[in-house]
Write a protein that holds these residues in place. Structure first.
Motif, mmCIF file in Angstrom:
data_model
loop_
_atom_site.group_PDB
_atom_site.id
_atom_site.type_symbol
_atom_site.label_atom_id
_atom_site.label_comp_id
_atom_site.label_asym_id
_atom_site.label_seq_id
_atom_site.Cartn_x
_atom_site.Cartn_y
_atom_site.Cartn_z
ATOM 1 N N VAL A 1 -60.454 3.425 12.407
ATOM 2 C CA VAL A 1 -59.759 3.068 13.076
ATOM 3 C C VAL A 1 -58.715 1.903 12.205
ATOM 4 C CG1 VAL A 1 -61.308 2.985 15.126
ATOM 5 C CG2 VAL A 1 -60.865 1.141 14.295
ATOM 6 N N ASN A 2 -57.618 2.181 12.731
ATOM 7 C CA ASN A 2 -56.694 1.005 12.769
ATOM 8 C C ASN A 2 -55.537 0.769 14.189
ATOM 9 O OD1 ASN A 2 -55.082 -0.732 11.529
ATOM 10 N ND2 ASN A 2 -54.882 0.625 9.543
ATOM 11 N N MET A 3 -55.500 -0.776 14.536
ATOM 12 C CA MET A 3 -54.740 -1.241 15.457
ATOM 13 C C MET A 3 -53.246 -1.369 15.155
ATOM 14 S SD MET A 3 -56.496 -3.820 17.625
ATOM 15 C CE MET A 3 -55.786 -4.388 19.433
ATOM 16 N N MET A 4 -52.508 -1.088 15.838
ATOM 17 C CA MET A 4 -51.446 -1.359 15.761
ATOM 18 C C MET A 4 -50.649 -2.844 17.370
ATOM 19 S SD MET A 4 -46.969 0.193 15.856
ATOM 20 C CE MET A 4 -46.236 -0.619 16.426
ATOM 21 N N PHE A 5 -50.378 -4.094 16.581
ATOM 22 C CA PHE A 5 -50.287 -5.071 17.581
ATOM 23 C C PHE A 5 -48.873 -5.140 17.918
ATOM 24 C CE2 PHE A 5 -53.948 -6.583 14.838
ATOM 25 C CZ PHE A 5 -55.277 -6.526 15.932
ATOM 26 N N GLN A 6 -49.066 -5.991 19.405
ATOM 27 C CA GLN A 6 -48.017 -6.007 19.677
ATOM 28 C C GLN A 6 -46.268 -7.190 18.920
ATOM 29 O OE1 GLN A 6 -47.314 -7.341 23.251
ATOM 30 N NE2 GLN A 6 -45.506 -7.940 23.877
ATOM 31 N N SER A 7 -47.059 -7.674 18.196
ATOM 32 C CA SER A 7 -46.522 -8.903 17.468
ATOM 33 C C SER A 7 -46.204 -7.415 16.172
ATOM 34 C CB SER A 7 -46.753 -10.116 17.395
ATOM 35 O OG SER A 7 -47.943 -9.615 16.305
ATOM 36 N N TYR A 8 -46.715 -6.718 15.739
ATOM 37 C CA TYR A 8 -46.197 -5.766 14.377
ATOM 38 C C TYR A 8 -46.790 -6.961 13.519
ATOM 39 C CZ TYR A 8 -42.635 -4.647 17.197
ATOM 40 O OH TYR A 8 -42.229 -3.518 18.382
ATOM 41 N N ALA A 9 -47.022 -8.538 12.886
ATOM 42 C CA ALA A 9 -48.230 -8.707 12.166
ATOM 43 C C ALA A 9 -47.244 -8.279 11.107
ATOM 44 C CB ALA A 9 -49.085 -8.050 12.421
ATOM 45 N N LEU A 10 -46.024 -8.280 10.161
ATOM 46 C CA LEU A 10 -45.573 -7.570 9.372
ATOM 47 C C LEU A 10 -46.090 -9.459 8.299
ATOM 48 C CD1 LEU A 10 -42.826 -6.118 10.360
ATOM 49 C CD2 LEU A 10 -45.188 -5.176 9.350
ATOM 50 N N PHE A 11 -46.471 -8.778 7.319
ATOM 51 C CA PHE A 11 -45.587 -10.002 6.141
ATOM 52 C C PHE A 11 -44.127 -10.397 5.625
ATOM 53 C CE2 PHE A 11 -49.902 -7.768 4.642
ATOM 54 C CZ PHE A 11 -50.489 -8.895 5.286
ATOM 55 N N PRO A 12 -43.805 -11.212 6.313
ATOM 56 C CA PRO A 12 -42.575 -11.453 6.402
ATOM 57 C C PRO A 12 -41.516 -12.072 4.606
ATOM 58 C CG PRO A 12 -43.668 -13.917 6.372
ATOM 59 C CD PRO A 12 -44.264 -12.754 6.556
ATOM 60 N N HIS A 13 -42.816 -12.318 3.694
ATOM 61 C CA HIS A 13 -42.672 -11.910 2.497
ATOM 62 C C HIS A 13 -42.741 -10.940 1.471
ATOM 63 C CE1 HIS A 13 -46.977 -11.929 1.998
ATOM 64 N NE2 HIS A 13 -46.891 -12.020 0.455
ATOM 65 N N MET A 14 -42.952 -9.617 2.138
ATOM 66 C CA MET A 14 -43.365 -8.691 1.662
ATOM 67 C C MET A 14 -41.474 -8.092 1.897
ATOM 68 S SD MET A 14 -47.284 -7.527 1.113
ATOM 69 C CE MET A 14 -48.322 -8.447 0.580
ATOM 70 N N THR A 15 -41.130 -6.686 1.059
ATOM 71 C CA THR A 15 -40.057 -5.837 2.167
ATOM 72 C C THR A 15 -41.642 -4.888 2.230
ATOM 73 O OG1 THR A 15 -41.244 -4.586 -0.177
ATOM 74 C CG2 THR A 15 -39.083 -5.670 -0.921
ATOM 75 N N VAL A 16 -40.545 -3.733 2.678
ATOM 76 C CA VAL A 16 -40.806 -2.405 3.727
ATOM 77 C C VAL A 16 -41.889 -2.031 3.149
ATOM 78 C CG1 VAL A 16 -40.002 -0.355 5.175
ATOM 79 C CG2 VAL A 16 -38.454 -2.932 5.756
ATOM 80 N N GLU A 17 -41.103 -1.234 2.072
ATOM 81 C CA GLU A 17 -42.656 -0.095 1.231
ATOM 82 C C GLU A 17 -43.803 -1.578 1.034
ATOM 83 O OE1 GLU A 17 -40.324 0.903 -2.001
ATOM 84 O OE2 GLU A 17 -39.730 -1.116 -3.140
ATOM 85 N N ASN A 18 -43.836 -2.529 0.847
ATOM 86 C CA ASN A 18 -44.844 -3.059 0.051
ATOM 87 C C ASN A 18 -45.403 -3.678 1.469
ATOM 88 O OD1 ASN A 18 -44.409 -3.607 -2.115
ATOM 89 N ND2 ASN A 18 -43.235 -5.711 -2.723
ATOM 90 N N ASN A 19 -44.835 -3.777 2.524
ATOM 91 C CA ASN A 19 -46.018 -4.033 3.719
ATOM 92 C C ASN A 19 -46.677 -2.872 4.045
ATOM 93 O OD1 ASN A 19 -46.029 -6.299 5.840
ATOM 94 N ND2 ASN A 19 -43.562 -6.548 5.433
ATOM 95 N N ILE A 20 -45.930 -1.797 4.211
ATOM 96 C CA ILE A 20 -46.673 -0.219 3.962
ATOM 97 C C ILE A 20 -47.758 -0.155 3.343
ATOM 98 C CG2 ILE A 20 -46.630 1.945 4.404
ATOM 99 C CD1 ILE A 20 -43.254 1.968 5.326
#
Length: 379
Positions: free
Chosen positions: A96-115
């Motif tokens: 399973v994977n969970m997506m949080f309301q805050s999104y919890a993305l890494f601010p120093h990473m690009t979109v493709e690196n986050n994915i």
């Protein structure tokens, strides 16, 4: 065949006695000290279902999601996924994977690196990671933003990045905790349909937690109404709205008018309800309510007509006084105070620019409805 509202006719495994549930909460209880967040709850969810847990803050819905994800363990009971008991299995080993309301993305990473982050952690070969990231970017329509960082994106775009990262690892189940809460109203409405289309194209099981009724009604195949750690009703959106199982559900989902009374006379599914103060309601939806039983007659505002004169031939018509009007553009909402003091809410679609029978504050008015327009509730 008649149905309550629009349905996906090709997908209703909960109506198939031979269908095997994909997720099972079996008599699950979760306590935090003396506080019981989830109380002996049982619930089944099917594969490829878009399932919503709907309830007010503190009702236990997020606790259910966290237990399924593995961030909390049940105090009692079992949680099964595809027949496997999940007790003791850490979050990173659950499919399973969970997506949080805050999104919890890494601010120093690009979109493709986050994915790509989770795929790299799993040791996936670089060519496969690149192909998967490209596929996810195309899926959420963010190909041109691949090199940007989160702070260079809008709220809706960040939400889609978080979504792409969540499904990149191909989980069997995607858990969404208030996923659209940070978006403005218009973007939230657009994203609801995007989520539905994404879930269909991926063929995954989505379980979403929300307190937003419209969000649950729009996206979910079925909704579980949760209150104080217990399931109050599980049904399709149309069934929850048109055939609520209790006063609580009727009052929680949407707007409703409630007339308390007793069955004065009943036969073959039809009955007369004595609602007091000279009000008698004829209804065709009595369920199993017996003569003399204390019941509530619940009817939605859009099922009620309002007029300045008593409608000819109306079986149910009650007179009162208009004391509030709200013009909402697509509809007008009237609050009519009956002579016994009860307030009835009626809503009328503004299909024409000019109203033939205009009503104003303090006008005498009649509210009327068909015998099959409401439901009788015994709980």
């Amino acid at each position: 065949m008649k149905s309550l509202g629009s349905i996906r006719r090709d997908f209703a495994p909960w109506n198939d006695p031979n269908a095997k549930p994909y997720i099972q909460f079996d008599k699950v209880t979760k306590k935090f000290g003396d506080f019981t967040a989830v109380n002996n709850l049982s619930l089944t969810i099917f594969e490829r279902e878009f399932f919503a847990l709907l309830g007010a803050s503190g009702c236990g819905k997020s606790t259910l999601l966290r237990m399924l994800a593995g961030f909390e363990e049940p105090t009692a009971g079992r949680i099964l996924l595809d027949g496997q008991d999940l007790r003791g299995i850490p979050p990173y080993r659950r499919p399973v994977n969970m997506m949080f309301q805050s999104y919890a993305l890494f601010p120093h990473m690009t979109v493709e690196n986050n994915i790509a982050f989770g795929l790299k952690q799993d040791g996936m070969p670089k060519p496969e990671i690149a192909a998967r990231v490209g596929e996810m970017l195309k899926l959420v329509k963010l190909e041109q933003f691949a090199k940007r960082k989160p702070h260079q994106l809008s709220g809706g775009q960040r939400q889609r990045v978080a979504l792409a990262r969540s499904v990149a690892k191909r989980p069997k189940v995607l858990l969404l905790d208030e996923p659209l809460g940070a978006l403005d109203k218009k973007l939230r409405e657009e994203t609801q349909f995007e989520l539905m289309d994404l879930q269909q194209s991926l063929g995954l099981t989505f379980v979403v937690v929300t307190h937003d009724q419209e969000e649950a009604m729009t996206m979910a195949d079925r909704i579980a109404i949760i209150d104080k750690g217990e399931v109050m009703q599980v049904a399709t959106p149309a069934e929850v709205y048109e055939a609520p199982g209790s006063r609580f559900v009727a009052g929680f989902v949407g707007n409703v008018n409630m007339f308390e009374g007793k069955i004065a006379h009943g036969e073959a599914g039809a009955a007369s309800i004595d609602a007091g103060n000279g009000i008698t309601i004829r209804t065709e939806n009595t369920g199993d309510a017996a003569t003399g039983a204390a019941v509530a007659f619940a009817i939605r505002p859009e099922k009620i007509k309002i007029s300045s004169t008593r409608p000819a031939g109306a079986v149910n018509a009650i007179e009162g006084e208009v004391y509030d009007i709200a013009y909402l553009g697509d509809m007008t909402v009237y609050h009519v105070r009956l002579d016994d003091g009860q307030v009835v809410r009626a809503s009328t679609m503004n299909a024409a620019r000019i109203t033939e029978d205009p009503l104003s504050w303090n006008d005498r008015a009649w509210v009327s409805f068909r015998p099959d327009a409401g439901v009788v509730l015994t709980r």
